[in-house]
Each structure stands twice: as structure tokens, then as C-alpha cells.
Design an enzyme around this catalytic site. Structure first.
Site, PDB file in Angstrom:
ATOM      1  N   ARG A  14      -0.935  -0.938 -34.842  1.00 53.66           N
ATOM      2  CA  ARG A  14      -0.665  -1.959 -36.184  1.00 53.66           C
ATOM      3  C   ARG A  14      -0.452  -3.186 -36.000  1.00 53.66           C
ATOM      4  NH1 ARG A  14       0.275   1.078 -41.357  1.00 53.66           N
ATOM      5  NH2 ARG A  14      -0.333   3.233 -40.944  1.00 53.66           N
ATOM      6  N   ASN A  36     -16.358  -2.851 -52.921  1.00 55.59           N
ATOM      7  CA  ASN A  36     -15.383  -1.838 -53.967  1.00 55.59           C
ATOM      8  C   ASN A  36     -15.105  -2.802 -55.056  1.00 55.59           C
ATOM      9  OD1 ASN A  36     -15.155   0.232 -52.192  1.00 55.59           O
ATOM     10  ND2 ASN A  36     -13.368  -0.463 -51.178  1.00 55.59           N
ATOM     11  N   TYR A  42       9.563   3.648 -34.022  1.00 51.19           N
ATOM     12  CA  TYR A  42       7.902   3.185 -34.800  1.00 51.19           C
ATOM     13  C   TYR A  42       8.195   3.248 -36.352  1.00 51.19           C
ATOM     14  CZ  TYR A  42       3.126   2.793 -34.416  1.00 51.19           C
ATOM     15  OH  TYR A  42       1.974   2.060 -34.800  1.00 51.19           O
ATOM     16  N   CYS A 102      -5.534   5.049 -45.963  1.00 52.16           N
ATOM     17  CA  CYS A 102      -6.832   5.065 -46.873  1.00 52.16           C
ATOM     18  C   CYS A 102      -7.209   3.868 -47.647  1.00 52.16           C
ATOM     19  CB  CYS A 102      -6.342   6.355 -47.973  1.00 52.16           C
ATOM     20  SG  CYS A 102      -6.261   8.151 -46.865  1.00 52.16           S
ATOM     21  N   ASP A 113       1.283  -2.110 -49.603  1.00 52.16           N
ATOM     22  CA  ASP A 113       1.649  -0.980 -49.411  1.00 52.16           C
ATOM     23  C   ASP A 113       2.681  -0.342 -50.394  1.00 52.16           C
ATOM     24  OD1 ASP A 113       1.646   1.049 -47.398  1.00 52.16           O
ATOM     25  OD2 ASP A 113       3.782   0.651 -47.043  1.00 52.16           O
ATOM     26  N   LYS A 120       9.530   2.679 -45.885  1.00 52.94           N
ATOM     27  CA  LYS A 120       9.365   3.808 -46.436  1.00 52.94           C
ATOM     28  C   LYS A 120      10.563   4.632 -46.911  1.00 52.94           C
ATOM     29  CE  LYS A 120       4.998   3.904 -46.944  1.00 52.94           C
ATOM     30  NZ  LYS A 120       4.100   3.439 -45.854  1.00 52.94           N
ATOM     31  N   ARG A 179       4.763   8.198 -38.182  1.00 54.92           N
ATOM     32  CA  ARG A 179       5.958   8.786 -38.996  1.00 54.92           C
ATOM     33  C   ARG A 179       5.758  10.320 -38.478  1.00 54.92           C
ATOM     34  NH1 ARG A 179       4.514   9.470 -43.678  1.00 54.92           N
ATOM     35  NH2 ARG A 179       2.494   8.438 -43.720  1.00 54.92           N
ATOM     36  N   HIS A 208       3.723   4.040 -53.665  1.00 54.87           N
ATOM     37  CA  HIS A 208       3.265   3.630 -52.364  1.00 54.87           C
ATOM     38  C   HIS A 208       1.708   3.079 -52.877  1.00 54.87           C
ATOM     39  CE1 HIS A 208       1.407   5.359 -48.398  1.00 54.87           C
ATOM     40  NE2 HIS A 208       1.686   4.112 -48.240  1.00 54.87           N
ATOM     41  N   SER A 233      -1.618   7.079 -46.912  1.00 60.28           N
ATOM     42  CA  SER A 233      -1.543   6.410 -45.694  1.00 60.28           C
ATOM     43  C   SER A 233      -2.886   6.245 -45.026  1.00 60.28           C
ATOM     44  CB  SER A 233      -0.517   7.127 -44.728  1.00 60.28           C
ATOM     45  OG  SER A 233       0.679   6.702 -45.243  1.00 60.28           O
ATOM     46  N   ASN A 241      -6.816  -2.641 -47.063  1.00 62.95           N
ATOM     47  CA  ASN A 241      -8.211  -3.510 -47.250  1.00 62.95           C
ATOM     48  C   ASN A 241      -8.532  -3.926 -48.626  1.00 62.95           C
ATOM     49  OD1 ASN A 241     -10.321  -3.146 -44.612  1.00 62.95           O
ATOM     50  ND2 ASN A 241      -8.690  -1.785 -44.443  1.00 62.95           N
TER      51      ASN A 241
HETATM   52  P1  GTP Z   1      -1.078   2.576 -44.578  1.00 63.41           P
HETATM   53  O1  GTP Z   1      -0.659   1.003 -44.007  1.00 63.41           O
HETATM   54  O2  GTP Z   1      -1.012   3.651 -43.463  1.00 63.41           O
HETATM   55  O3  GTP Z   1      -0.463   2.677 -45.822  1.00 63.41           O
HETATM   56  O4  GTP Z   1      -2.695   2.175 -44.847  1.00 63.41           O
HETATM   57  P2  GTP Z   1      -3.404   1.786 -45.864  1.00 63.41           P
HETATM   58  O5  GTP Z   1      -3.830   2.555 -47.153  1.00 63.41           O
HETATM   59  O6  GTP Z   1      -3.181   0.231 -46.005  1.00 63.41           O
HETATM   60  O7  GTP Z   1      -5.209   1.870 -45.065  1.00 63.41           O
HETATM   61  P3  GTP Z   1      -5.954   0.518 -44.523  1.00 63.41           P
HETATM   62  O8  GTP Z   1      -6.589  -0.329 -45.498  1.00 63.41           O
HETATM   63  O9  GTP Z   1      -5.307   0.058 -43.403  1.00 63.41           O
HETATM   64  O10 GTP Z   1      -7.376   1.440 -44.262  1.00 63.41           O
HETATM   65  C1  GTP Z   1      -7.364   2.300 -42.938  1.00 63.41           C
HETATM   66  C2  GTP Z   1      -8.337   2.615 -42.525  1.00 63.41           C
HETATM   67  O11 GTP Z   1      -9.382   3.118 -43.653  1.00 63.41           O
HETATM   68  C3  GTP Z   1      -9.009   1.790 -41.842  1.00 63.41           C
HETATM   69  O12 GTP Z   1      -9.401   1.960 -40.605  1.00 63.41           O
HETATM   70  C4  GTP Z   1     -10.289   1.318 -42.768  1.00 63.41           C
HETATM   71  O13 GTP Z   1     -11.221   0.553 -41.963  1.00 63.41           O
HETATM   72  C5  GTP Z   1     -10.460   2.117 -43.514  1.00 63.41           C
HETATM   73  N1  GTP Z   1     -11.216   1.726 -44.665  1.00 63.41           N
HETATM   74  C6  GTP Z   1     -10.266   0.985 -45.868  1.00 63.41           C
HETATM   75  N2  GTP Z   1     -11.159   0.821 -46.790  1.00 63.41           N
HETATM   76  C7  GTP Z   1     -12.547   1.557 -46.690  1.00 63.41           C
HETATM   77  C8  GTP Z   1     -13.731   1.662 -47.332  1.00 63.41           C
HETATM   78  O14 GTP Z   1     -13.937   0.974 -48.655  1.00 63.41           O
HETATM   79  N3  GTP Z   1     -14.503   2.449 -47.035  1.00 63.41           N
HETATM   80  C9  GTP Z   1     -14.393   3.105 -45.757  1.00 63.41           C
HETATM   81  N4  GTP Z   1     -15.253   3.735 -45.308  1.00 63.41           N
HETATM   82  N5  GTP Z   1     -13.368   2.733 -44.778  1.00 63.41           N
HETATM   83  C10 GTP Z   1     -12.238   2.138 -45.496  1.00 63.41           C
HETATM   84  C1  SPV Z   2       2.311   4.662 -44.061  1.00 60.90           C
HETATM   85  O1  SPV Z   2       2.032   5.355 -43.057  1.00 60.90           O
HETATM   86  O2  SPV Z   2       1.796   4.932 -45.128  1.00 60.90           O
HETATM   87  C2  SPV Z   2       2.328   3.335 -43.787  1.00 60.90           C
HETATM   88  C3  SPV Z   2       2.905   3.075 -42.179  1.00 60.90           C
HETATM   89  O3  SPV Z   2       2.392   2.235 -44.221  1.00 60.90           O
HETATM   90  S1  SPV Z   2       4.622   3.306 -41.885  1.00 60.90           S
HETATM   91  O4  SPV Z   2       5.369   2.028 -42.194  1.00 60.90           O
HETATM   92  O5  SPV Z   2       4.693   3.923 -40.513  1.00 60.90           O
HETATM   93  O6  SPV Z   2       5.154   4.355 -43.137  1.00 60.90           O
HETATM   94 MN    MN Z   3       1.701   3.032 -46.155  1.00 63.35          MN
END
Ligand code: GTP
Ligand code: SPV
Ligand code: MN
Length: 586
Positions: free
Chosen positions: A370, A497, A200, A253, A280, A209, A72, A229, A251, A257
Site C-alpha cells: 500500500r 468505467n 498493519y 475491488c 474508502d 475500519k 487484515r 465502505h 476490499s 481507482n
Molecule cells: P481497498 O483499499 O482494499 O478497499 O481497495 P479498493 O476497493 O480501493 O481497490 P483498488 O481501487 O485499489 O483496486 C484494487 C485492484 O483492482 C488494483 O490492482 C486495481 O488495478 C484493480 N482494478 C481497479 N479497477 C479496475 C477495473 O476497472 N478493472 C480491472 N480489471 N481491475 C481494476
Molecule cells: C480494505 O481492506 O478494505 C482496506 C485496507 O481499505 S485496510 O485499511 O487494511 O482495511
Molecule cells: Mn477498503
């Protein structure tokens, strides 16, 4: 005279867009398998999609985006309201007239020789009163294929649009993929989005978004609901009762997971289970019983690949075994997708740019690479995700990526305090947006890049839910990313967690203890089940500690942040900040 139907308005809009962009052909998308097959065949033929190993990854493809188009672009994203103050200091602003002029100049003739796709879609279960429809016009078949996975796309959505008489208009062209000719503009009052120059993710899949957060947050404010979000999960305890939790993390964070978490061994044995509703976006509104009811407006996951492994997120890995589009990951010699942290014993030979893998040059997978996959392929996908009424939310969780200061978890004392906790959120920037990574910034409620109006008004809107008879969720804050002196994460995260979620739900039920501090209630170490977790003394002290001097400085900075919004900032939030400053000083 009969009222003009929504379909007349749609046809007129499509005709006017065609007149402006001059495509060679127009294709209305019905969402059928045959339509998808033809599109995939076309993209395979022209190299937009590379087929992956059919034995290990059936019906799966790799797409390599332009190397300058991998995330983004917040500096090129605008909210165009008549008054600049309505967009607020949290948004880049242009007047609607200037925004349209700028965008229409870019769109002029941009689809010459190309096919223009018209994609009717529904955000949310097709029969839910909380769902909303849109139509995206795009010249990118990759966008069509992704929207088909991420939304309820096609004939049923078109029928709902006809019935409802309204839809969000999204116009998109990949243009020249030139970062100097790239803008993502929103016209909330007109329920319109115009996006040019990027193919993208959130820049191009306009249902995500642009619609489901920036435009929807504006609608939600007018109509009395919330567009957030947030992931949504169901936490089932050994008694078979399920509590639903919504969590806002910025994002990359940890939303995907947490939404797909598999409990630690002992918990699994006892009968704990996590159900995935969404990873999301969350739309929620008060129900007749005063509780907040939530739906996931999306139908798929556009998840971060790096870090996804059998150990960290087995449900995600199971989801992407087939029928998945990968974007900007690396490849093994036999065409399997590969990314840093996949941890499956394979080695990459080709990086995300299609060059021989050389770790000295760049990672195999782009940090924001992704996967796009249907939610139905996720083993933990909850049947309640398709429920028209949504699920009742017991707890709202805010969380950021904070290497220092912020403890593992704390609880807000009431709704107003919780809104301040969300408003004061800070987090280190990630690769999900272009720009520097690891820089701490305020990202209120993980909505900094996504709120379609002035944050001061947004906080006031949040506060307004605290009415007579409302049965609001408890609000918590978490930080999975606290680091030790060695720079390593102090908390194991991922499946563990669940231990924190268990404490939250017990707090909701009045069955767990906490220690009162000026920033909220923290669990004592003994209030959390840490059986089998190996934590050093340093980790224990930092994860469960309250650092008075550190919080004093943090709250001074939070006060400065709230002041940036001037007199529009709700007094209730400012006095809440003052209350805590006083508490810390005592
Ligand atoms: P967007 O799709 O961008 O909104 O991201 P998201 O908030 O869904 O994040 P996602 O769960 O994809 O995690 C992003 C990164 O953080 C990945 O590389 C994960 O491996 C890492 N991560 C997720 N949960 C944890 C956690 O509990 N501890 C740590 N250390 N890393 C984590
Ligand atoms: C984010 O950046 O929070 C995402 C990926 O979930 S995007 O669809 O590019 O916004
Ligand atoms: Mn997101």
C-alpha cells in the site's frame, strides 16, 4: 458539582492504560511538523522506515511489515456486544467481559521500554456536524505517522473532543507481532476498540475500519445515518453540473481507482471530469431537503499499490510522487518503489521482504502492499471534500468481483430492491485480508468484514431511510471483473468505467433508456457510449446479457443466505427476493 469534562475522562483513561501497559514514556501528539520530523528521524534511525531515492521520491519512505502481518485478519476480529445476536452471524463474537479480560491480559506490561503515543483525531472535516472524534493510544510510531496522514490529527481534534465531550477510545499495541497473540476487538456500546499484535493497515490504524466503520455503523444506526465502505466521487458533465456518486466495492475491488478516474480522451475533450471526495469510507445522512449528504471521514488514502500505473490510475501515481509512506513494495537498484503493474520501464532488484528479487520465489511487491498519502496531493481532490455539510448523493453503486453471471451494470427499480441488490452482493476474496484469494462469498454492501452489528438489523436500517419526503439516490450494481473463456477481463475498466457512470447519471436525470429484466434494468448496448471501445461478440453478449438459468441459481443461493439470519431478517427483503424469483420463473 461540575460535570466531568471529556479531557478529565481522557486523562483518566490514558493514566489507566499506562498503568496496565507500563510504557517508558508517554507522548501526546499535537500533529505538528516538528513532531512528525522527530518521529520520522527516529524510525529512520531504527530501520522502521527506509528512505527512498530523494531525487525521484522526495520525503518518501518504505516500511516493511513483519511477513506474517501483511493484511487484515478477519478471523481474529471480534464484535463484543452483551448479546451474541446483536453482533450477528456476520461477526465473530465474544462477551464484553471475556473480550476485555483477554485483551487486558495481552496488554499487561506490553509497552515496557517503549513510548506510548496518544493520538487525538477527527474523522471528517474538523468543523462538520457529521464528523466524529477519537483517540488512539499506540506504541507504534509507524501508526502515528500514518494516522497523521489519514485523519485530522492533533490539537484541533483535541479541542473538538473537549467541546463535544465524547470520543471513541482505541487502544493498540503491536505486541510481539505473533499471529497467535493477535486480536482486533470492538466494544460498540462502550465506543471502545482494543487491538493487539498487528501493526498493519486496518488492524492498527484504528480510525479507519475499526472506528469509521465498525463502531460508526453502530452509532449510525442509533442516530439515523449510514457509515459505509464506499468511495465518493463528483462527476462533472460538459454543462458544468456535478452529480455525486457513492460506490461500495469490497476490499481491493476498485474503489480508489474509480474515485480518481480520468475520463477517456473523447469525454475529456467534451468537458467531463471526475472529482475525488473519498476512496474508502463514506458517512451519509438525510439533509433537510430529503437527500442523502455524504462526507469522507478520512484525510488521506491507504491505497493498493499493485496495478497502479500511469495508464490505470494517473491521479494516484501523481499523488504519490513525494511525501508518501509505502508499505511492503519492492525496490529498484536506485531505491525507487516498485510493484507489479507499475509499468514504468524500471525493474525491481529487492522484494518486499528485503531479499534479492526472484520472480520464482515471490512477487516484488506484496499483493496487499500500500501507499499512504494525503488526499490533498491528489490532482482530482475536490474542494467539496472539506465541505462541512457534505455532498448530495445522486446514485449509490454496489459492485463485486464476479468472473461470471453478473452483467456490467444494472439498475434497481426502487430503494427496497436496491437494498436487496446490496444485501445480495457477492465477490471473490482478495489479498486485502489473510486467507484464500479468489473465493466467491457474500459480501453485503462490501461490509462483511466491517459491519459492527447484525446484518439483518443493518438491512432493516437501510430500508428505514425510505420515508415520506425522502429523495433517495438511485441504486445500481456494476461488475468490472467479468471474464471470458480465456480467463481475461471482458471489460477494459478503469477510465472506461466513466461510460457506465454516464449512463447512470442519465438514468437519474431521466435521459437514458434501459431494458427491463427480472433482476433490474440493464442498458442495451446502444444505451451506452461505446465509441472507441473494442469489444468482442462474446464480451458484448456477456456484459449486456441476462442469463436466466444462472440468475435462477443465484437467487436460490441469495434466499439461502437471507435465511441464515433467521427471523431477524426483514420481511420486506425476503419478499423482494421472492418477487424476483417469481419474475425469473415466469
Ligand atoms: P481497498 O483499499 O482494499 O478497499 O481497495 P479498493 O476497493 O480501493 O481497490 P483498488 O481501487 O485499489 O483496486 C484494487 C485492484 O483492482 C488494483 O490492482 C486495481 O488495478 C484493480 N482494478 C481497479 N479497477 C479496475 C477495473 O476497472 N478493472 C480491472 N480489471 N481491475 C481494476
Ligand atoms: C480494505 O481492506 O478494505 C482496506 C485496507 O481499505 S485496510 O485499511 O487494511 O482495511
Ligand atoms: Mn477498503
Amino acid at each position: 458539582m461540575a460535570a466531568r469534562s471529556a479531557l478529565d475522562a481522557l486523562n483518566d483513561w490514558v493514566a489507566s492504560v499506562a498503568l496496565l501497559t507500563r510504557p517508558a514514556a508517554i507522548q501526546w501528539c499535537d500533529g505538528s511538523d516538528s513532531e512528525n520530523d522527530a518521529l520520522i528521524a527516529k524510525m529512520q534511525a531504527d530501520g522502521t522506515l527506509l528512505p527512498l531515492n530523494p531525487d525521484t521520491n522526495p520525503r518518501s519512505w518504505l516500511h516493511r511489515s513483519h511477513p506474517d502481518d501483511v493484511a487484515r485478519v478477519e478471523h481474529l476480529t471480534f464484535v463484543c456486544t452483551p448479546e451474541q445476536d446483536d453482533a450477528g452471524p456476520n461477526n465473530h463474537w465474544m462477551s464484553p467481559a471475556d473480550g476485555h479480560a483477554q485483551m487486558d491480559g495481552l496488554f499487561d506490561g506490553c509497552m515496557a521500554g517503549r513510548t506510548m503515543y496518544v493520538i487525538p483525531y477527527c474523522m471528517g472535516p474538523i468543523d462538520s456536524p457529521l464528523s466524529r472524534c477519537g483517540v488512539e493510544i499506540t506504541d507504534s510510531p509507524y501508526v502515528v505517522a500514518n494516522m497523521r496522514i489519514m485523519t485530522r490529527m492533533g490539537a484541533a481534534a483535541l479541542a473538538r473532543i473537549e467541546r463535544e465531550g465524547t470520543f471513541v477510545k482505541g487502544l493498540h499495541s503491536t505486541g510481539e507481532l505473533d499471529p497467535n497473540r493477535r486480536y482486533i476487538m470492538h466494544f460498540p456500546e462502550e465506543l471502545t476498540i482494543k487491538s493487539y499484535g498487528s501493526g498493519y493497515g486496518g488492524n492498527a490504524l484504528l480510525g479507519k475500519k475499526c472506528h469509521a466503520l465498525r463502531i460508526a455503523s453502530h452509532q449510525a444506526r442509533k442516530e439515523g445515518w449510514l457509515a459505509e465502505h464506499m468511495l465518493i466521487l463528483g462527476l462533472e458533465n460538459p454543462q458544468g453540473e456535478t452529480h455525486y456518486i457513492a460506490a461500495a466495492f469490497p476490499s481491493a475491488c476498485g474503489k480508489t481507482n474509480l474515485a480518481m478516474l480520468i475520463p477517456p480522451e473523447g469525454y475529456r475533450r467534451d468537458g467531463w471530469k471526475v472529482w475525488t471526495i473519498g476512496d474508502d469510507i463514506c458517512w451519509m445522512r438525510p439533509g433537510a431537503d430529503g437527500r442523502l449528504y455524504a462526507i469522507n471521514p478520512e484525510a488521506g488514502f491507504f491505497g493498493v499499490a499493485p496495478g497502479t500505473s500511469e495508464k490505470s490510475n494517473p491521479n494516484a501515481l501523481a499523488s504519490i510522487q513525494s511525501d508518501t509512506i509505502f508499505t511492503n513494495v519492492g525496490l529498484t537498484a536506485d531505491n525507487q518503489p516498485w510493484w507489479e503493474g507499475i509499468d514504468n520501464g524500471q525493474q525491481p532488484t529487492t522484494d518486499w521482504r528485503g531479499e534479492p528479487y526472484d520472480p520464482a520465489k515471490r512477487p516484488a511487491a506484496h499483493p496487499n502492499s500500500r501507499f499512504t498519502v494525503s488526499a490533498k496531493q491528489c490532482p482530482s481532490y475536490s474542494p467539496m471534500a472539506e465541505d462541512a455539510q457534505g455532498v448530495p448523493i445522486s446514485a449509490i453503486v454496489f459492485g463485486g468481483r464476479r468472473a461470471s453471471l453478473v452483467p456490467l451494470v444494472f439498475e434497481a427499480r426502487d430503494w427496497t430492491h436496491g437494498v436487496l441488490v446490496g444485501a445480495a452482493m457477492g465477490s471473490e476474496t482478495t489479498a486485502a485480508a489473510t486467507g484464500a484469494v479468489g473465493v466467491m462469498r457474500r459480501d453485503p454492501m462490501a461490509m462483511k468484514p466491517f459491519c459492527g452489528y447484525n446484518f439483518a438489523d443493518y438491512f432493516a436500517h437501510w430500508l428505514s431511510f425510505d420515508t415520506e419526503g425522502a429523495k433517495l439516490p438511485k441504486i445500481f450494481h456494476v461488475n468490472w471483473f467479468r471474464k471470458g473463456d480465456d480467463g481475461k477481463f471482458l471489460w477494459p475498466g478503469f477510465g472506461d468505467n466513466l461510460r457506465v457512470l454516464e449512463w447512470m447519471i442519465k438514468r437519474v436525470e431521466g435521459r437514458a433508456d434501459a431494458v427491463e429484466t427480472p433482476i433490474g434494468q440493464l442498458p442495451a448496448e446502444s444505451d451506452l457510449n461505446l465509441d472507441g471501445v473494442d469489444l468482442s461478440d462474446e464480451a458484448r453478449a456477456r456484459l449486456f446479457g441476462y442469463d436466466r438459468a444462472g440468475w435462477q441459481a443465484e437467487f436460490a443461493s441469495i434466499g439461502d443466505y437471507l435465511d441464515e439470519y433467521g427471523p431477524r431478517m426483514p420481511e420486506a427483503l425476503k419478499s423482494e427476493q421472492q418477487r424476483i424469483v417469481t419474475g425469473i420463473a415466469k
